[in-house]
Design a protein around this motif. Sequence first.
Motif, PDB file in Angstrom:
ATOM      1  N   PRO A 493       0.852  -1.165  -0.133  1.00 29.78           N
ATOM      2  CA  PRO A 493      -0.015  -0.007   0.142  1.00 29.78           C
ATOM      3  C   PRO A 493       0.879   1.140  -0.064  1.00 29.78           C
ATOM      4  CG  PRO A 493      -0.849  -1.644   1.666  1.00 29.78           C
ATOM      5  CD  PRO A 493       0.472  -1.960   1.227  1.00 29.78           C
ATOM      6  N   ILE A 494       2.186   1.373   0.506  1.00 30.65           N
ATOM      7  CA  ILE A 494       2.864   2.413   0.782  1.00 30.65           C
ATOM      8  C   ILE A 494       3.396   2.759  -0.758  1.00 30.65           C
ATOM      9  CG2 ILE A 494       5.010   3.213   1.534  1.00 30.65           C
ATOM     10  CD1 ILE A 494       4.630   1.818   3.955  1.00 30.65           C
ATOM     11  N   LEU A 495       3.816   1.593  -1.584  1.00 32.17           N
ATOM     12  CA  LEU A 495       4.287   1.646  -2.856  1.00 32.17           C
ATOM     13  C   LEU A 495       3.269   2.225  -3.615  1.00 32.17           C
ATOM     14  CD1 LEU A 495       6.289  -1.369  -3.185  1.00 32.17           C
ATOM     15  CD2 LEU A 495       7.251   0.842  -3.116  1.00 32.17           C
ATOM     16  N   LEU A 496       1.932   1.618  -3.410  1.00 30.07           N
ATOM     17  CA  LEU A 496       0.672   2.203  -4.208  1.00 30.07           C
ATOM     18  C   LEU A 496       0.540   3.787  -4.005  1.00 30.07           C
ATOM     19  CD1 LEU A 496      -2.656   0.355  -4.449  1.00 30.07           C
ATOM     20  CD2 LEU A 496      -2.552   2.916  -3.993  1.00 30.07           C
ATOM     21  N   GLY A 497       0.780   4.349  -2.795  1.00 33.93           N
ATOM     22  CA  GLY A 497       0.592   5.564  -2.391  1.00 33.93           C
ATOM     23  C   GLY A 497       1.476   6.383  -3.245  1.00 33.93           C
ATOM     24  N   ILE A 498       2.925   5.972  -3.074  1.00 32.46           N
ATOM     25  CA  ILE A 498       4.027   6.704  -3.824  1.00 32.46           C
ATOM     26  C   ILE A 498       3.893   6.736  -5.216  1.00 32.46           C
ATOM     27  CG2 ILE A 498       6.340   6.617  -3.974  1.00 32.46           C
ATOM     28  CD1 ILE A 498       6.761   5.480  -1.218  1.00 32.46           C
ATOM     29  N   THR A 499       3.410   5.705  -5.819  1.00 31.62           N
ATOM     30  CA  THR A 499       3.392   5.747  -7.392  1.00 31.62           C
ATOM     31  C   THR A 499       2.152   6.575  -7.761  1.00 31.62           C
ATOM     32  OG1 THR A 499       2.000   3.518  -7.143  1.00 31.62           O
ATOM     33  CG2 THR A 499       4.622   3.381  -7.523  1.00 31.62           C
ATOM     34  N   MET A 500       1.048   6.499  -6.902  1.00 30.79           N
ATOM     35  CA  MET A 500      -0.072   7.479  -7.456  1.00 30.79           C
ATOM     36  C   MET A 500       0.201   8.782  -7.353  1.00 30.79           C
ATOM     37  SD  MET A 500      -3.809   7.011  -5.584  1.00 30.79           S
ATOM     38  CE  MET A 500      -5.122   7.783  -6.137  1.00 30.79           C
ATOM     39  N   TRP A 501       1.050   9.138  -5.949  1.00 34.63           N
ATOM     40  CA  TRP A 501       1.389  10.516  -5.798  1.00 34.63           C
ATOM     41  C   TRP A 501       2.358  11.157  -7.128  1.00 34.63           C
ATOM     42  CZ3 TRP A 501       6.554  12.276  -4.970  1.00 34.63           C
ATOM     43  CH2 TRP A 501       6.614  13.760  -4.586  1.00 34.63           C
ATOM     44  N   LEU A 502       3.431  10.141  -7.598  1.00 32.91           N
ATOM     45  CA  LEU A 502       4.210  10.533  -8.759  1.00 32.91           C
ATOM     46  C   LEU A 502       3.525  10.588  -9.990  1.00 32.91           C
ATOM     47  CD1 LEU A 502       7.098   8.027  -8.072  1.00 32.91           C
ATOM     48  CD2 LEU A 502       7.265  10.470  -7.811  1.00 32.91           C
ATOM     49  N   GLN A 503       2.531   9.707 -10.199  1.00 35.52           N
ATOM     50  CA  GLN A 503       1.700   9.900 -11.065  1.00 35.52           C
ATOM     51  C   GLN A 503       0.726  11.208 -11.260  1.00 35.52           C
ATOM     52  OE1 GLN A 503      -1.416   6.512 -11.642  1.00 35.52           O
ATOM     53  NE2 GLN A 503      -1.824   7.324 -13.792  1.00 35.52           N
ATOM     54  N   MET A 522      -5.141  12.626  -1.802  1.00 30.43           N
ATOM     55  CA  MET A 522      -5.779  11.683  -2.031  1.00 30.43           C
ATOM     56  C   MET A 522      -4.867  10.326  -2.077  1.00 30.43           C
ATOM     57  SD  MET A 522      -8.738  12.214  -1.971  1.00 30.43           S
ATOM     58  CE  MET A 522      -9.367  10.630  -2.513  1.00 30.43           C
ATOM     59  N   PRO A 523      -3.562  10.575  -2.743  1.00 36.58           N
ATOM     60  CA  PRO A 523      -2.844   9.263  -2.861  1.00 36.58           C
ATOM     61  C   PRO A 523      -2.448   8.956  -1.516  1.00 36.58           C
ATOM     62  CG  PRO A 523      -1.898  11.075  -4.315  1.00 36.58           C
ATOM     63  CD  PRO A 523      -2.964  11.581  -3.416  1.00 36.58           C
ATOM     64  N   TRP A 524      -2.397   9.516  -0.466  1.00 38.23           N
ATOM     65  CA  TRP A 524      -1.917   9.258   0.857  1.00 38.23           C
ATOM     66  C   TRP A 524      -3.353   8.586   1.423  1.00 38.23           C
ATOM     67  CZ3 TRP A 524       2.500   8.758  -0.275  1.00 38.23           C
ATOM     68  CH2 TRP A 524       3.188   9.864  -1.035  1.00 38.23           C
ATOM     69  N   LEU A 539      -0.953  -5.071  -5.509  1.00 37.59           N
ATOM     70  CA  LEU A 539      -0.008  -5.331  -6.709  1.00 37.59           C
ATOM     71  C   LEU A 539      -0.405  -4.748  -7.988  1.00 37.59           C
ATOM     72  CD1 LEU A 539       2.619  -6.645  -7.551  1.00 37.59           C
ATOM     73  CD2 LEU A 539       1.637  -8.696  -7.580  1.00 37.59           C
ATOM     74  N   TYR A 540      -1.757  -5.420  -8.249  1.00 39.11           N
ATOM     75  CA  TYR A 540      -2.230  -4.867  -9.661  1.00 39.11           C
ATOM     76  C   TYR A 540      -2.234  -3.310  -9.771  1.00 39.11           C
ATOM     77  CZ  TYR A 540      -5.687  -3.842 -13.510  1.00 39.11           C
ATOM     78  OH  TYR A 540      -6.235  -3.422 -14.455  1.00 39.11           O
ATOM     79  N   TRP A 541      -2.724  -2.601  -8.690  1.00 40.76           N
ATOM     80  CA  TRP A 541      -2.877  -1.154  -8.788  1.00 40.76           C
ATOM     81  C   TRP A 541      -1.343  -0.409  -9.161  1.00 40.76           C
ATOM     82  CZ3 TRP A 541      -6.989   1.721  -5.668  1.00 40.76           C
ATOM     83  CH2 TRP A 541      -7.169   3.132  -6.335  1.00 40.76           C
ATOM     84  N   THR A 542      -0.464  -1.269  -8.095  1.00 37.04           N
ATOM     85  CA  THR A 542       0.741  -0.590  -8.213  1.00 37.04           C
ATOM     86  C   THR A 542       1.641  -0.547  -9.360  1.00 37.04           C
ATOM     87  OG1 THR A 542       1.202  -1.024  -5.670  1.00 37.04           O
ATOM     88  CG2 THR A 542       3.222  -0.460  -6.933  1.00 37.04           C
ATOM     89  N   VAL A 543       1.647  -1.848 -10.061  1.00 38.89           N
ATOM     90  CA  VAL A 543       2.107  -2.040 -11.455  1.00 38.89           C
ATOM     91  C   VAL A 543       1.532  -1.128 -12.557  1.00 38.89           C
ATOM     92  CG1 VAL A 543       2.564  -3.677 -13.260  1.00 38.89           C
ATOM     93  CG2 VAL A 543       2.880  -4.400 -10.612  1.00 38.89           C
ATOM     94  N   ASN A 544       0.239  -1.130 -12.241  1.00 39.10           N
ATOM     95  CA  ASN A 544      -0.523  -0.042 -13.210  1.00 39.10           C
ATOM     96  C   ASN A 544       0.049   1.257 -13.337  1.00 39.10           C
ATOM     97  OD1 ASN A 544      -3.115   0.050 -15.245  1.00 39.10           O
ATOM     98  ND2 ASN A 544      -3.502   1.541 -13.559  1.00 39.10           N
ATOM     99  N   ASN A 545       0.297   1.916 -11.871  1.00 40.88           N
ATOM    100  CA  ASN A 545       0.613   3.058 -11.717  1.00 40.88           C
ATOM    101  C   ASN A 545       2.069   3.216 -12.413  1.00 40.88           C
ATOM    102  OD1 ASN A 545      -1.698   3.893 -10.295  1.00 40.88           O
ATOM    103  ND2 ASN A 545      -0.768   3.678  -8.269  1.00 40.88           N
TER     104      ASN A 545
END
Length: 586
Positions: A493-503, A522-524, A539-545
């Motif tokens: 989930p932390i990687l998901l938030g970071i990749t969403m923020w970068l996106q 919102m990413p956090w 995993l799916y969402w993080t890779v998608n990001n």
Amino acid sequence: MNEQKNLILAIVLSAVVLFGWSAISERYFPTANPPATKIEDGKEVVIPKPGADPAADTITAIRDRATVLGETPRVPIRTDRLTGSINLTGARIDDLVLTNYRETIAKGSPNIRLLSPSGSPKAYFAGFGWSGASGLPGPDTVWQAPQGAVLSVGKPVTLTSANAGGQSFAITIAIDEDYMFTVTQRVTNGGTQALVARPYGLVSRVGASTDPDSWTAHVGPMGVFDDRVNDVNWEDVREAANRTMDFTSTGGWLGFSDKYWLTALVAGKGTPIEASFRQSSGDRFQADAAGKPAIVGPGQAASSSMRLFAGAKETALLDHYMDDTGVPLFDRAIDWGWFDFIAKPIFYLLDWLFRMFGNFGVAIIGLTVIVRILLFPIANKQFASMARMRQIQPRMKAIQERHKEDKLRMQQEMMALYKTEKVNPMAGCLPILLQIPIFYALYKVLLLTIEMRHQPFVLWIRDLSAPDPMTPLNLFGLLDFTPPQFIAIGVLPILLGITMWLQQKLNPQPMDEIQAKVFGIMPWIFMFIMAPFAAGLQLYWTVNNIISIGQQYVLIRKHPAPAADTVIEATATPAPAPTRPARRKK
């Protein structure tokens, strides 16, 4: 002052989203299976499954299962996928263990026990017989079986009984290589009077399932009557008149559905039945089906057949029974929901990728790549439009500053700029909308399919259907502290938030200050929202990001934003042209 108000409003809106979602998800969107492991002293340990529920006829009737099993004569059941026994008292199938599935991922964990005899923990059994006249076998009848009989694939067992009136009864039980029993009941009238006998089958369990029943994942009584699915809640049966719900059907099936397991009676195709769900004292639930009464004259015989499914809800297996053996809508035992036309193909694609790579985590990454390739033409247009939005964003900012007191004029000039530059600010919505049913379908696959249960990925992720167990809040298990699930944010989930923020940083920033602040938080927020969901979904969402970031980065380099001085020069308001004074008339 306005900036402080905007920040406070953004925080309040984010809190509403976070806590409001938590309240909604508990009822409508169950997140994942309970965690399979936890980190203690920096090491991963398996979480033991809670003890058995006190499920039996009455509290005082609960006894050790081995003791109960030893009190009655039995016929063993032995197949590659099942072990157990048939209780000759009452002709009950009340002892069944699934040999291919275990309680936890721990080495040596016991196999899943599906059925247990009355009087033992988790009492749950199926029975067959006749009703309608005196002298018929009852629940206390001790049936006879051939010496040394063992029920196995290709070796059915026939139980027999007879009464003083010359009537004899037989129940032949056969089993296939999976989880389907075929029960054939036969009555022969050797007496002098006609006999009325109505065949029935029943499934009885004490207490509701411990699996949660929710809007997206039905658990409890269910059946298919006249090709219509009936999902019934436990409370529906408790609150029905006389605590009984009756149905009539031609063919069909009914029983009790757990998250991964199903026990159901299957009527013959074209056979009229009267079916019921009942609830009685001791919180006992029963599903039963009765055929038409048969009038058996002296010297005559009558027979009927019914099937019993007792096993795991494997997707391909349910489809096989539906397509090849005629069990109507049997695949609906898995609650695929509205997007079943997407969810099932995604499952079969995942299953194919799993068989290719041997790892469901790698299969999910492969699925993500395939989805991105299929959506590439639309996503490419989206990213190109967003790149153009980044190019004209300084000009949009200039318009905003120039007309901040005149909102109508500002909107008119914005629309004119979009039209001139051929930019659609809503272009980014379509790929997101297309991803929603895919994401939801994957959520259902991870939540419901037994094929995803206890599937590992790499390192500490040993169950993709459960949340990521490793969290920095206790220094990855080095501290003797287990954080509450709400804040136990794992690595994924932390990687998901970071990749969403970068996106988001690569996207054009919203012009509205409040909207920009909410988007920045919102990413956090999503990091917290997604923390209790299945690791496979994270995993799916993080890779998608990550794929989106790469695509955006390439397009940004291809369409760089113009220099600031060029933008100011292009958007500056031209000075009015000088005018000559009007000539006075003579």
